[in-house]
Design an enzyme around this catalytic site. Structure first.
Site, PDB file in Angstrom:
ATOM      1  N   LYS A  22       0.761  -1.235   0.012  1.00 23.43           N
ATOM      2  CA  LYS A  22      -0.061  -0.144  -0.021  1.00 23.43           C
ATOM      3  C   LYS A  22       0.835   1.139   0.008  1.00 23.43           C
ATOM      4  CE  LYS A  22      -1.795   1.648   3.981  1.00 23.43           C
ATOM      5  NZ  LYS A  22      -1.432   2.963   4.283  1.00 23.43           N
ATOM      6  N   ASN A  23       1.869   1.178   0.898  1.00 24.52           N
ATOM      7  CA  ASN A  23       2.642   2.583   1.173  1.00 24.52           C
ATOM      8  C   ASN A  23       3.726   2.921   0.087  1.00 24.52           C
ATOM      9  OD1 ASN A  23       1.029   3.129   3.210  1.00 24.52           O
ATOM     10  ND2 ASN A  23       2.669   2.573   4.852  1.00 24.52           N
ATOM     11  N   ARG A  92      -4.348  10.853   3.963  1.00 21.69           N
ATOM     12  CA  ARG A  92      -3.212  11.866   4.542  1.00 21.69           C
ATOM     13  C   ARG A  92      -2.371  12.036   3.381  1.00 21.69           C
ATOM     14  NH1 ARG A  92      -2.869  14.103   8.810  1.00 21.69           N
ATOM     15  NH2 ARG A  92      -0.539  14.353   8.165  1.00 21.69           N
ATOM     16  N   CYS A 116      -4.774  13.267  12.938  1.00 23.73           N
ATOM     17  CA  CYS A 116      -4.973  11.753  12.708  1.00 23.73           C
ATOM     18  C   CYS A 116      -4.759  10.928  14.037  1.00 23.73           C
ATOM     19  CB  CYS A 116      -3.804  11.416  11.698  1.00 23.73           C
ATOM     20  SG  CYS A 116      -3.345   9.444  11.795  1.00 23.73           S
ATOM     21  N   ARG A 121       1.063  14.405  12.895  1.00 20.58           N
ATOM     22  CA  ARG A 121       1.557  14.351  11.535  1.00 20.58           C
ATOM     23  C   ARG A 121       1.512  15.603  10.895  1.00 20.58           C
ATOM     24  NH1 ARG A 121      -1.053   8.854   9.377  1.00 20.58           N
ATOM     25  NH2 ARG A 121       0.873   8.855   8.153  1.00 20.58           N
ATOM     26  N   PRO A 122       2.531  16.384  11.320  1.00 22.78           N
ATOM     27  CA  PRO A 122       2.783  17.716  10.651  1.00 22.78           C
ATOM     28  C   PRO A 122       3.480  17.296   9.417  1.00 22.78           C
ATOM     29  CG  PRO A 122       4.401  17.342  12.350  1.00 22.78           C
ATOM     30  CD  PRO A 122       3.580  16.188  12.390  1.00 22.78           C
ATOM     31  N   ILE A 123       3.500  18.490   8.423  1.00 26.08           N
ATOM     32  CA  ILE A 123       4.269  18.256   7.143  1.00 26.08           C
ATOM     33  C   ILE A 123       5.343  19.369   6.977  1.00 26.08           C
ATOM     34  CG2 ILE A 123       2.360  17.381   5.746  1.00 26.08           C
ATOM     35  CD1 ILE A 123       2.104  19.920   4.513  1.00 26.08           C
ATOM     36  N   ASP A 124       5.712  19.853   8.279  1.00 24.76           N
ATOM     37  CA  ASP A 124       6.791  20.885   8.147  1.00 24.76           C
ATOM     38  C   ASP A 124       8.043  20.484   7.545  1.00 24.76           C
ATOM     39  OD1 ASP A 124       6.713  19.253  10.389  1.00 24.76           O
ATOM     40  OD2 ASP A 124       8.542  19.945  10.847  1.00 24.76           O
ATOM     41  N   LEU A 125       8.472  19.326   7.207  1.00 28.63           N
ATOM     42  CA  LEU A 125       9.688  18.694   6.684  1.00 28.63           C
ATOM     43  C   LEU A 125       9.338  18.728   5.337  1.00 28.63           C
ATOM     44  CD1 LEU A 125      10.854  15.785   9.156  1.00 28.63           C
ATOM     45  CD2 LEU A 125      11.743  18.103   8.895  1.00 28.63           C
ATOM     46  N   ASP A 308       4.632   0.290  12.110  1.00 30.14           N
ATOM     47  CA  ASP A 308       3.509  -0.132  11.376  1.00 30.14           C
ATOM     48  C   ASP A 308       3.301  -1.661  12.138  1.00 30.14           C
ATOM     49  OD1 ASP A 308       2.667   2.304  10.199  1.00 30.14           O
ATOM     50  OD2 ASP A 308       3.353   1.783   8.252  1.00 30.14           O
ATOM     51  N   ARG A 400      -8.439  -0.582   4.797  1.00 30.00           N
ATOM     52  CA  ARG A 400      -7.817   0.263   4.279  1.00 30.00           C
ATOM     53  C   ARG A 400      -6.218  -0.195   3.979  1.00 30.00           C
ATOM     54  NH1 ARG A 400      -6.292   4.258   8.026  1.00 30.00           N
ATOM     55  NH2 ARG A 400      -4.809   4.619   6.355  1.00 30.00           N
TER      56      ARG A 400
HETATM   57  N1  EPU Z   1       7.163  14.275  10.725  1.00 26.47           N
HETATM   58  C1  EPU Z   1       7.522  15.471  11.297  1.00 26.47           C
HETATM   59  N2  EPU Z   1       7.215  16.458  10.038  1.00 26.47           N
HETATM   60  C2  EPU Z   1       6.906  16.180   8.793  1.00 26.47           C
HETATM   61  C3  EPU Z   1       6.856  14.784   8.409  1.00 26.47           C
HETATM   62  C4  EPU Z   1       7.013  13.805   9.590  1.00 26.47           C
HETATM   63  O1  EPU Z   1       7.482  16.030  12.152  1.00 26.47           O
HETATM   64  O2  EPU Z   1       7.107  16.942   8.010  1.00 26.47           O
HETATM   65  C5  EPU Z   1       7.053  13.217  11.849  1.00 26.47           C
HETATM   66  C6  EPU Z   1       5.888  12.537  11.999  1.00 26.47           C
HETATM   67  O3  EPU Z   1       5.196  13.141  12.805  1.00 26.47           O
HETATM   68  C7  EPU Z   1       6.127  11.142  12.567  1.00 26.47           C
HETATM   69  C8  EPU Z   1       7.699  10.977  12.122  1.00 26.47           C
HETATM   70  O4  EPU Z   1       8.239  12.143  11.490  1.00 26.47           O
HETATM   71  O5  EPU Z   1       6.685  11.185  14.021  1.00 26.47           O
HETATM   72  C9  EPU Z   1       7.658   9.834  10.526  1.00 26.47           C
HETATM   73  O6  EPU Z   1       6.713  10.413   9.919  1.00 26.47           O
HETATM   74  P1  EPU Z   1       6.685   9.980   8.275  1.00 26.47           P
HETATM   75  O7  EPU Z   1       6.734  11.394   7.536  1.00 26.47           O
HETATM   76  O8  EPU Z   1       7.884   9.344   7.996  1.00 26.47           O
HETATM   77  O9  EPU Z   1       5.238   9.323   7.978  1.00 26.47           O
HETATM   78  P2  EPU Z   1       4.447   9.450   6.695  1.00 26.47           P
HETATM   79  O10 EPU Z   1       4.957   9.419   5.677  1.00 26.47           O
HETATM   80  O11 EPU Z   1       3.253  10.268   7.124  1.00 26.47           O
HETATM   81  C10 EPU Z   1       4.455   6.729   6.332  1.00 26.47           C
HETATM   82  C11 EPU Z   1       3.432   5.573   6.132  1.00 26.47           C
HETATM   83  C12 EPU Z   1       2.864   5.426   7.454  1.00 26.47           C
HETATM   84  C13 EPU Z   1       4.026   5.080   8.636  1.00 26.47           C
HETATM   85  C14 EPU Z   1       5.034   6.075   8.429  1.00 26.47           C
HETATM   86  C15 EPU Z   1       6.305   5.853   9.377  1.00 26.47           C
HETATM   87  C16 EPU Z   1       2.514   6.099   4.122  1.00 26.47           C
HETATM   88  C17 EPU Z   1       1.379   6.611   3.166  1.00 26.47           C
HETATM   89  N3  EPU Z   1       2.362   6.106   5.387  1.00 26.47           N
HETATM   90  O12 EPU Z   1       3.658   7.807   6.804  1.00 26.47           O
HETATM   91  O13 EPU Z   1       1.953   4.218   7.449  1.00 26.47           O
HETATM   92  O14 EPU Z   1       3.508   4.466   9.798  1.00 26.47           O
HETATM   93  O15 EPU Z   1       5.370   6.503   7.022  1.00 26.47           O
HETATM   94  O16 EPU Z   1       6.697   4.496   8.555  1.00 26.47           O
HETATM   95  O17 EPU Z   1       3.473   5.920   3.499  1.00 26.47           O
HETATM   96  C18 EPU Z   1       0.170   2.892   7.807  1.00 26.47           C
HETATM   97  O18 EPU Z   1       0.296   2.107   6.812  1.00 26.47           O
HETATM   98  O19 EPU Z   1      -0.698   2.213   8.642  1.00 26.47           O
HETATM   99  C19 EPU Z   1       0.702   4.015   8.254  1.00 26.47           C
HETATM  100  C20 EPU Z   1       0.362   4.870   9.095  1.00 26.47           C
END
Ligand code: EPU
Length: 421
Positions: A22-23, A92, A116, A121-125, A308, A400
């Site tokens: 999925k991811n 998301r 969530c 789950r911020p997107i600042d990065l 996960d 999902r």
């Molecule tokens: N984070 C920040 N700022 C950002 C982005 C992330 O602080 O801009 C933090 C997040 O809050 C978290 C950490 O960094 O604490 C890691 O987040 P990441 O961005 O890696 O997560 P994601 O890309 O939103 C994906 C998977 C998730 C999985 C995580 C971690 C997808 C679509 N989702 O999420 O999958 O848990 O990586 O491996 O790829 C799931 O499948 O159940 C699921 C939640």
């Protein structure tokens, strides 16, 4: 709403095939927006998340066709740069639209995803990376607006308090593919799903070096072309079947698994007295003599133990003879499953971002509520081991991320019924 009624005290027995990841598939689907040519994706799992992403891509102007048997054909001849709230709020991962829109249209207006249950789950990065690529980024009225007319390659350190970011890495890679000059992403996510995206992008003509490593180098190219790509198997689904087999002391042949993606799980399970027989892309597990041991595990970005699989490991630890500690470093609040496992007789307490699990208390069937995808997998495994029947409510969370879950469970000897409640 659908609920799943499951008869417990079962030993999984039979063969199960792992579906596509999925991811990996989510960012790979949006990569079709990078080109006006036809993109064909294979081994796509049949999941509500993917169907929803397809709808979003279609709403942006692409033609999307599910050809059956896990094959999807997407062509984005012309696309709009606006992804409104109504489309984005349920998904998301739609934040991944930013990268392709920036790359192809030099412009994007994408609604911010909301909160969530697994964390803020911020997107600042993601935004930091885009700003480094010389994009003007503003947030207004719940939308991220990006003007990328001066897009330019850059050196970017893409890390935060919780380490690397998976979808953030996907976004910055895709945004930089056609940028002038070279981009170096340091602390890039090394997850196999990102590597699979990069392989797909390479086939589209992208110039990417350092795949699977924390330093990814991208040299901008003029244009990307269509692709035919087969998605990797889902390591989290595979891990869930492995844990479920051991928890139920079953004997299962798991087909289509990449064991190199699950080294951290095999390390945790190494003294459980299970027989792991690897056969090319399959794994046969005989867990009939399994001895479930307490664990001390910390979740961290790949190749460490995945967040996960944390909830599923919590359930397994309920069956261990001793006290386990499972610490969540990626999403420190991702423990919604604990309260529901307690209703099934588990003995778990929380100390900050750690779950302390006292094993060996028998689980009993109960009515429980799924709160998110992986929490539902944990409840499912608990229901399989519990005495009596369990009802898992809000099973749409499980749908999902787990393709054909009812059929797969039935083929492993589980008695279950999907009911509307
Ligand atoms: N984070 C920040 N700022 C950002 C982005 C992330 O602080 O801009 C933090 C997040 O809050 C978290 C950490 O960094 O604490 C890691 O987040 P990441 O961005 O890696 O997560 P994601 O890309 O939103 C994906 C998977 C998730 C999985 C995580 C971690 C997808 C679509 N989702 O999420 O999958 O848990 O990586 O491996 O790829 C799931 O499948 O159940 C699921 C939640």
């Amino acid at each position: 709403m659908d609920a799943l009624k499951i008869k417990g005290d079962v030993k999984l027995n039979g063969t199960v095939k792992v579906s596509g990841s999925k991811n990996a598939c989510l960012p790979i689907f949006v990569s079709a927006l990078l080109t006006d040519e036809v993109c064909v994706f294979r081994n796509v799992p049949d999941l509500s998340d993917l169907r929803y992403m397809a709808e979003i891509i279609e709403a942006l102007g692409a033609s999307v066709c599910n050809e059956g048997n896990g094959t999807w054909r997407i062509q984005a001849k012309e696309i709009s740069t606006l992804a409104p709230y109504d489309l984005v709020r349920k998904m998301r991962a739609s934040v991944c639209l930013l990268g392709p829109l920036v790359s192809r249209k030099r412009k994007a207006r994408v609604s911010l995803p909301g909160g969530c249950v697994i964390g803020a789950r911020p997107i600042d990065l993601h935004l930091k990376g885009l700003r480094a690529l010389n994009c003007d980024v503003s947030i207004e009225g719940g939308y991220v607006n990006i003007d990328a007319s001066r897009l330019k390659g850059a050196n970017i350190f893409l890390g935060g308090r919780h380490g690397s970011t998976v979808t953030g890495t996907a976004n910055i890679i895709m945004a930089s593919l056609c940028a002038e000059g070279e981009t170096i992403i340091e602390n890039a996510a090394c997850e196999p799903e990102i590597a699979d995206l990069c392989l797909c992008l390479q086939k589209m003509g992208a110039d990417i070096e350092g795949i699977s490593s924390p330093t990814i180098k991208i040299r901008g190219v003029k244009k990307l072309r269509g692709v035919d790509h087969t998605v990797i198997p889902d390591r989290i689904e595979a891990g869930t079947w492995i844990i479920a087999t051991i928890a139920t002391k079953g004997k299962v042949l798991i087909k289509s698994i990449d064991k190199s993606h699950l080294s951290s799980l095999f390390d945790v399970l190494k003294n459980t007295n299970c027989k792991f027989d690897f056969r090319a892309e399959d794994l046969y597990i005989d867990a009939s003599e399994a001895k479930i041991l307490p664990v001390d595990v910390v979740t961290m970005p790949y190749p460490n133990f995945p967040t996960d699989l944390q909830a599923q490991l919590c359930t397994l630890s309920c069956l261990a003879g001793g006290i386990s500690i499972i610490t969540e470093r990626v999403y420190p609040e991702r423990f919604m499953h604990i309260a529901e496992l307690l209703r099934m007789g588990a003995d778990i307490s929380r100390e900050g971002s750690s779950a302390i699990i006292k094993g060996a208390t028998p689980l009993s069937g109960a009515e429980v509520m799924a709160s998110d995808l992986r929490a539902s997998a944990a409840l499912l495994i608990a229901a399989l081991c519990a005495r009596g029947e369990s009802t898992i409510h809000r099973i749409y969370h499980l749908d999902r991320g787990y393709d054909s879950i009812d059929e797969k469970l039935k083929s492993l000897g589980v008695e279950l019924k999907r009911v509307k409640i």
